[in-house]
Design a protein around this motif. Structure first.
Motif, PDB file in Angstrom:
ATOM      1  N   GLN A  97       1.662   4.321  -2.966  1.00 43.90           N
ATOM      2  CA  GLN A  97       1.620   5.760  -2.686  1.00 43.90           C
ATOM      3  C   GLN A  97       2.941   6.428  -3.076  1.00 43.90           C
ATOM      4  O   GLN A  97       2.950   7.503  -3.687  1.00 43.90           O
ATOM      5  N   GLU A  98       4.035   5.783  -2.719  1.00 43.99           N
ATOM      6  CA  GLU A  98       5.357   6.382  -3.001  1.00 43.99           C
ATOM      7  C   GLU A  98       5.677   6.376  -4.501  1.00 43.99           C
ATOM      8  O   GLU A  98       6.296   7.307  -5.007  1.00 43.99           O
ATOM      9  N   GLU A 129       0.839  -1.211   0.000  1.00 45.14           N
ATOM     10  CA  GLU A 129       0.000   0.000   0.000  1.00 45.14           C
ATOM     11  C   GLU A 129       0.871   1.257   0.000  1.00 45.14           C
ATOM     12  O   GLU A 129       0.684   2.165  -0.815  1.00 45.14           O
ATOM     13  N   LYS A 130       1.853   1.296   0.895  1.00 45.80           N
ATOM     14  CA  LYS A 130       2.761   2.454   0.953  1.00 45.80           C
ATOM     15  C   LYS A 130       3.606   2.532  -0.318  1.00 45.80           C
ATOM     16  O   LYS A 130       3.928   3.619  -0.811  1.00 45.80           O
TER      17      LYS A 130
END
Length: 360
Positions: free
Chosen positions: A271-272, A267-268
């Protein structure tokens, strides 16, 4: 609340500044080299650059410390090593501090074969003798001669060779596993060309760098019309003909995603990756005249012309003219082709001023 003690923010972890990148061939490694050159300039670091007028570190010979400019006086005080070499850990360790982070990048051997064929068509004997990549792969032993070994490395297990191993070795499970163990021992991180943005996020997080340190414009990319369609049979044949590379890629594809899950999480990561792409778009609008790389015939500044090879049509960039000096410098560093950047950098490694411009 007045009088209450404010908790001091935690200091950020120190940025690792000693980095060794094994620059494999046809894997988007020129783009990573640009990232490392920019980082070295930003922090005034010392690069292990090729001795003399070279652009690679003795390739295709196995790397030796004396291939580096100033190695006798510098000892283990280089910060970044990233030019093409055939990996040889004991010799690299003579130059790089013990705190060095080692990383490299692998590409799916199927698309790697097509790229290598286009780029090396005119000087690899096995490729010269065949009409196209599909003809070569239909019957590789017709064109590939073991006696021409060093000249044919581009045609079989190219990445295996770059890591310092015999690209014609017999592929047994014991041999393969012993090499994998050595690579895993030497390298902290293996990235994937096929997931380049995800790789840049993982690199940034591993090295505790900033987003702008890993933002990039794709360098050394080819025009669509110079990419040859491979038949389904050819694609299957690569897995057999380059079985060591295929298994190497499969192994590190698995460890890459395991590392992502253990450190960042999917998930992160998403985003990144999104942040990286937004920043890239922002910089492209700021820096570039055209929204994407252009054909060599349309590059206006001769100093920004990328080196051309084989059947590959290597693309480049035009910069906008209406920038202040600081912006121009930042944009220029993002688009400068590899050979020109190397020409400009020797004073960073104790060399005697800029080396001659590369052939155009």
């Amino acid at each position: 609340e007045q009088g209450s003690e404010q908790k001091k923010p935690e200091p950020p972890p120190p940025q690792p500044t000693n980095v060794m990148f094994l620059k494999t061939h046809k894997t988007a490694s020129s783009t990573i080299m640009n990232i490392l050159f920019r980082f070295s300039e930003k922090h005034n670091l010392t690069l292990a650059l090729p001795a003399g007028q070279g652009y690679h570190l003795g390739y295709p010979q196995r790397f030796m410390a004396h291939f580096v400019e100033g190695f006798k006086t510098m000892g283990q005080s280089y910060n970044i090593m990233c030019n093409h070499m055939r990996f040889n850990l004991p010799e690299v360790q003579k130059l790089m501090p013990n705190t060095t982070t080692y990383f490299s990048i692998l590409r799916n051997p199927i698309s790697l074969m097509e790229s290598s064929y286009a780029y090396n068509k005119h000087f690899t004997p096995a490729f010269k003798k065949s009409k196209d990549v599909n003809e070569f792969l239909a019957s590789p032993w017709t064109y590939y001669n073991l006696s021409e070994h060093i000249n044919n490395v581009h045609a079989r297990n190219y990445m295996w060779f770059d890591f310092g191993y015999d690209n014609n070795a017999v592929d047994t499970e014991d041999y393969f596993q012993s090499v994998i163990a050595e690579i895993e021992q030497a390298f902290h991180l293996i990235l994937l060309t096929d997931y380049f943005d995800e790789s840049m996020v993982l690199l940034k997080n591993t090295l505790c760098w900033d987003l702008d340190d890993v933002v990039y414009f794709k360098l050394n990319s080819r025009s669509e019309d110079s990419i040859q369609e491979m038949t389904p049979e050819s694609k299957e044949k690569v897995k057999e003909w380059c079985s060591l590379d295929w298994k190497l890629y499969q192994h590190f594809n698995r460890t890459f995603w395991r590392r992502i899950e253990e450190t960042i999480g999917l998930e992160k990561l998403a985003q990144e990756v999104n942040l990286l792409r937004m920043r890239q778009e922002e910089l492209m609008e700021l820096c570039l005249l055209d929204p994407k790389p252009v054909d060599k015939s349309r590059i206006k500044d001769r100093k920004l012309q990328p080196f051309q090879s084989g059947r590959a049509n290597i693309l480049g960039y035009n910069l906008r003219q209406d920038m202040d000096n600081a912006t121009l410098r930042a944009c220029l560093s993002l688009v400068t082709p590899e050979l020109q950047y190397v020409s400009y950098l020797p004073h960073r490694s104790g060399g005697l001023g800029p080396r001659a411009a590369p052939p155009q």
